[in-house]
Design an enzyme around this catalytic site. Structure first.
Site, PDB file in Angstrom:
ATOM      1  N   TYR A 102      94.888 -49.238-110.561  1.00  0.00           N
ATOM      2  CA  TYR A 102      93.735 -48.322-110.651  1.00  0.00           C
ATOM      3  C   TYR A 102      93.823 -47.259-109.558  1.00  0.00           C
ATOM      4  CZ  TYR A 102      88.878 -46.742-110.996  1.00  0.00           C
ATOM      5  OH  TYR A 102      87.748 -45.975-111.145  1.00  0.00           O
TER       6      TYR A 102
ATOM      7  N   LYS B  85      94.342 -43.168-110.100  1.00  0.00           N
ATOM      8  CA  LYS B  85      93.360 -42.180-109.667  1.00  0.00           C
ATOM      9  C   LYS B  85      93.934 -41.249-108.599  1.00  0.00           C
ATOM     10  CE  LYS B  85      89.835 -43.401-112.253  1.00  0.00           C
ATOM     11  NZ  LYS B  85      89.316 -42.493-113.283  1.00  0.00           N
TER      12      LYS B  85
ATOM     13  N   THR C 258      77.363 -48.660-113.423  1.00  0.00           N
ATOM     14  CA  THR C 258      77.604 -48.465-114.859  1.00  0.00           C
ATOM     15  C   THR C 258      78.201 -49.769-115.389  1.00  0.00           C
ATOM     16  OG1 THR C 258      79.898 -47.752-114.612  1.00  0.00           O
ATOM     17  CG2 THR C 258      78.212 -46.026-114.452  1.00  0.00           C
TER      18      THR C 258
ATOM     19  N   ASP D  80      90.603 -41.500-128.509  1.00  0.00           N
ATOM     20  CA  ASP D  80      91.342 -42.376-127.596  1.00  0.00           C
ATOM     21  C   ASP D  80      92.185 -41.446-126.732  1.00  0.00           C
ATOM     22  OD1 ASP D  80      93.247 -43.925-126.300  1.00  0.00           O
ATOM     23  OD2 ASP D  80      93.501 -45.299-127.982  1.00  0.00           O
ATOM     24  N   VAL D  81      91.913 -41.416-125.445  1.00  0.00           N
ATOM     25  CA  VAL D  81      92.542 -40.402-124.589  1.00  0.00           C
ATOM     26  C   VAL D  81      94.057 -40.583-124.458  1.00  0.00           C
ATOM     27  CG1 VAL D  81      90.481 -39.873-123.245  1.00  0.00           C
ATOM     28  CG2 VAL D  81      92.031 -41.694-122.441  1.00  0.00           C
TER      29      VAL D  81
ATOM     30  N   ASP E 268      85.124 -41.049-127.465  1.00  0.00           N
ATOM     31  CA  ASP E 268      85.272 -42.375-126.851  1.00  0.00           C
ATOM     32  C   ASP E 268      85.970 -43.268-127.880  1.00  0.00           C
ATOM     33  OD1 ASP E 268      84.551 -44.999-125.498  1.00  0.00           O
ATOM     34  OD2 ASP E 268      83.375 -43.646-124.257  1.00  0.00           O
TER      35      ASP E 268
HETATM   36  P1  NAD Z   1      82.207 -47.098-118.092  1.00  0.00           P
HETATM   37  O1  NAD Z   1      83.142 -48.224-118.299  1.00  0.00           O
HETATM   38  O2  NAD Z   1      80.762 -47.312-118.316  1.00  0.00           O
HETATM   39  O3  NAD Z   1      82.642 -45.841-118.965  1.00  0.00           O
HETATM   40  C1  NAD Z   1      83.973 -45.531-119.218  1.00  0.00           C
HETATM   41  C2  NAD Z   1      84.067 -45.014-120.639  1.00  0.00           C
HETATM   42  O4  NAD Z   1      85.446 -44.689-120.910  1.00  0.00           O
HETATM   43  C3  NAD Z   1      83.631 -46.086-121.664  1.00  0.00           C
HETATM   44  O5  NAD Z   1      82.726 -45.526-122.582  1.00  0.00           O
HETATM   45  C4  NAD Z   1      84.943 -46.461-122.316  1.00  0.00           C
HETATM   46  O6  NAD Z   1      84.822 -46.910-123.654  1.00  0.00           O
HETATM   47  C5  NAD Z   1      85.727 -45.173-122.208  1.00  0.00           C
HETATM   48  N1  NAD Z   1      87.150 -45.389-122.426  1.00  0.00           N
HETATM   49  C6  NAD Z   1      87.927 -46.409-121.969  1.00  0.00           C
HETATM   50  N2  NAD Z   1      89.164 -46.294-122.465  1.00  0.00           N
HETATM   51  C7  NAD Z   1      89.176 -45.176-123.250  1.00  0.00           C
HETATM   52  C8  NAD Z   1      90.156 -44.529-124.023  1.00  0.00           C
HETATM   53  N3  NAD Z   1      91.413 -45.016-124.130  1.00  0.00           N
HETATM   54  N4  NAD Z   1      89.818 -43.398-124.677  1.00  0.00           N
HETATM   55  C9  NAD Z   1      88.563 -42.907-124.582  1.00  0.00           C
HETATM   56  N5  NAD Z   1      87.580 -43.481-123.881  1.00  0.00           N
HETATM   57  C10 NAD Z   1      87.891 -44.608-123.215  1.00  0.00           C
HETATM   58  O7  NAD Z   1      82.470 -46.611-116.592  1.00  0.00           O
HETATM   59  P2  NAD Z   1      81.977 -45.313-115.780  1.00  0.00           P
HETATM   60  O8  NAD Z   1      81.590 -45.768-114.442  1.00  0.00           O
HETATM   61  O9  NAD Z   1      81.036 -44.500-116.575  1.00  0.00           O
HETATM   62  O10 NAD Z   1      83.386 -44.561-115.634  1.00  0.00           O
HETATM   63  C11 NAD Z   1      83.523 -43.153-115.795  1.00  0.00           C
HETATM   64  C12 NAD Z   1      84.666 -42.688-114.907  1.00  0.00           C
HETATM   65  O11 NAD Z   1      84.289 -42.842-113.528  1.00  0.00           O
HETATM   66  C13 NAD Z   1      85.965 -43.456-115.066  1.00  0.00           C
HETATM   67  O12 NAD Z   1      87.068 -42.580-115.030  1.00  0.00           O
HETATM   68  C14 NAD Z   1      85.975 -44.370-113.864  1.00  0.00           C
HETATM   69  O13 NAD Z   1      87.282 -44.770-113.500  1.00  0.00           O
HETATM   70  C15 NAD Z   1      85.338 -43.474-112.829  1.00  0.00           C
HETATM   71  N6  NAD Z   1      84.771 -44.169-111.679  1.00  0.00           N
HETATM   72  C16 NAD Z   1      83.840 -45.136-111.848  1.00  0.00           C
HETATM   73  C17 NAD Z   1      83.317 -45.771-110.733  1.00  0.00           C
HETATM   74  C18 NAD Z   1      82.283 -46.852-110.845  1.00  0.00           C
HETATM   75  O14 NAD Z   1      82.037 -47.538-109.844  1.00  0.00           O
HETATM   76  N7  NAD Z   1      81.630 -47.052-111.973  1.00  0.00           N
HETATM   77  C19 NAD Z   1      83.749 -45.400-109.455  1.00  0.00           C
HETATM   78  C20 NAD Z   1      84.702 -44.397-109.330  1.00  0.00           C
HETATM   79  C21 NAD Z   1      85.203 -43.769-110.452  1.00  0.00           C
END
Ligand code: NAD
Length: 251
Positions: free
Chosen positions: A156, A160, A191, A63-64, A37
């Site tokens: 976004y 996706k 989250t 960092d992805v 992360d």
């Molecule tokens: P979150 O924001 O709690 O977690 C996302 C994590 O990704 C964080 O720890 C953040 O620091 C990390 N991150 C951001 N940029 C980064 C980078 N450049 N390199 C490495 N890490 C990085 O949110 P979440 O809900 O746990 O999200 C997880 C996945 O689920 C994401 O891909 C998100 O798009 C997807 N998603 C979330 C939801 C929702 O409602 N929460 C819905 C659909 C999809």
């Protein structure tokens, strides 16, 4: 016996939210987990908690959007745990705006993390999975990658949607090598990413009312889907879209 006994998994975005829960669940199911992360303090705390629970996990800064960071993360999995079987491309950012309000900078930032990050991770993981004799890649997309959704934002949704079809290309190109690739499409999950909704009672009611099962998702709801796709239980499944959304897209 754990559902991931003997497996080595790499998870991006594992410092909090769904990724942290997946790191914990995978370790509890017997996997050795490398997770990365950009939130180092949170990531190190997750590593400590997994180890305190008797699991095997290593946090690394990842960092992805950085090809070098991916190289280091895959190298850590192979040097510390001997191989790489599973990659969960979970990291993501949600920056929402309508098309006319979306700057080029915002567009590039969202696609760099959510889409290019998946490509870079996949590209680095494939040779390691080939060396391991196969593997499973799980890409976290969204229902916003299937439907155009006003609230989800234009960049976004595009980012996706690209993950959804990139997943199928990965599945087709690498099936003969025993490397599977599937996408997960969560609806709204409680989250930190959803803080703008959960901190706003009116918006929370609107979003909850959209869900036939009557509640937001939890990280656990999604993590169990990732666990299934990561494990050999899904050995004959590749290129699918696993929707975990409380019924939103069934309407
Ligand atoms: P979150 O924001 O709690 O977690 C996302 C994590 O990704 C964080 O720890 C953040 O620091 C990390 N991150 C951001 N940029 C980064 C980078 N450049 N390199 C490495 N890490 C990085 O949110 P979440 O809900 O746990 O999200 C997880 C996945 O689920 C994401 O891909 C998100 O798009 C997807 N998603 C979330 C939801 C929702 O409602 N929460 C819905 C659909 C999809």
């Amino acid at each position: 016996m754990g559902r991931l006994d003997g497996k080595v998994a790499l998870i991006s975005g594992g410092a909090r939210g769904q990724g942290a829960l997946e790191a914990e669940l995978f370790a509890a199911e017997g996997a050795s987990v490398v997770f990365g992360d950009v939130l180092d303090a949170e990531g190190q705390a997750v590593e400590a908690s997994i180890r305190a629970a008797g699991g095997e996990a290593s946090y690394i800064r990842l960092d992805v959007t950085s090809d070098d960071d991916w190289a280091r993360a895959v190298e850590l999995a192979e040097s510390r745990y001997g191989k790489l079987d599973v990659l969960v491309n979970n990291a993501g950012i949600a920056r929402g705006a309508g098309i006319e309000e979306t700057s080029e900078e915002l567009w590039d930032q969202v696609l760099a993390v959510n889409t290019k990050g998946v490509f870079l991770g996949t590209r680095k993981a494939l040779p390691a999975m080939r060396r391991a004799g196969g593997g499973s890649i799980v890409n976290v997309s969204s229902i916003a990658g299937i439907l155009g959704r006003r609230l989800a934002g234009s960049a976004y949704s595009a980012s996706k949607g690209a993950v959804r079809t990139f997943t199928k290309s990965t599945a087709i190109q690498h099936a003969a090598e025993g490397i599977r690739c599937n996408s997960i499409h969560p609806g709204p999950v409680d989250t930190p990413m959803l803080a703008g909704v959960t901190d706003n009672p009116e918006l929370l009611t609107v979003r909850t009312n959209e869900v036939p099962l009557g509640r937001l998702g939890t990280s656990q709801d999604v993590a169990y889907g990732a666990l299934y796709l990561a494990s050999d239980e899904s050995a004959w499944i590749t290129g699918i879209e696993l929707i975990i959304d409380g019924g939103i897209t069934a309407q």
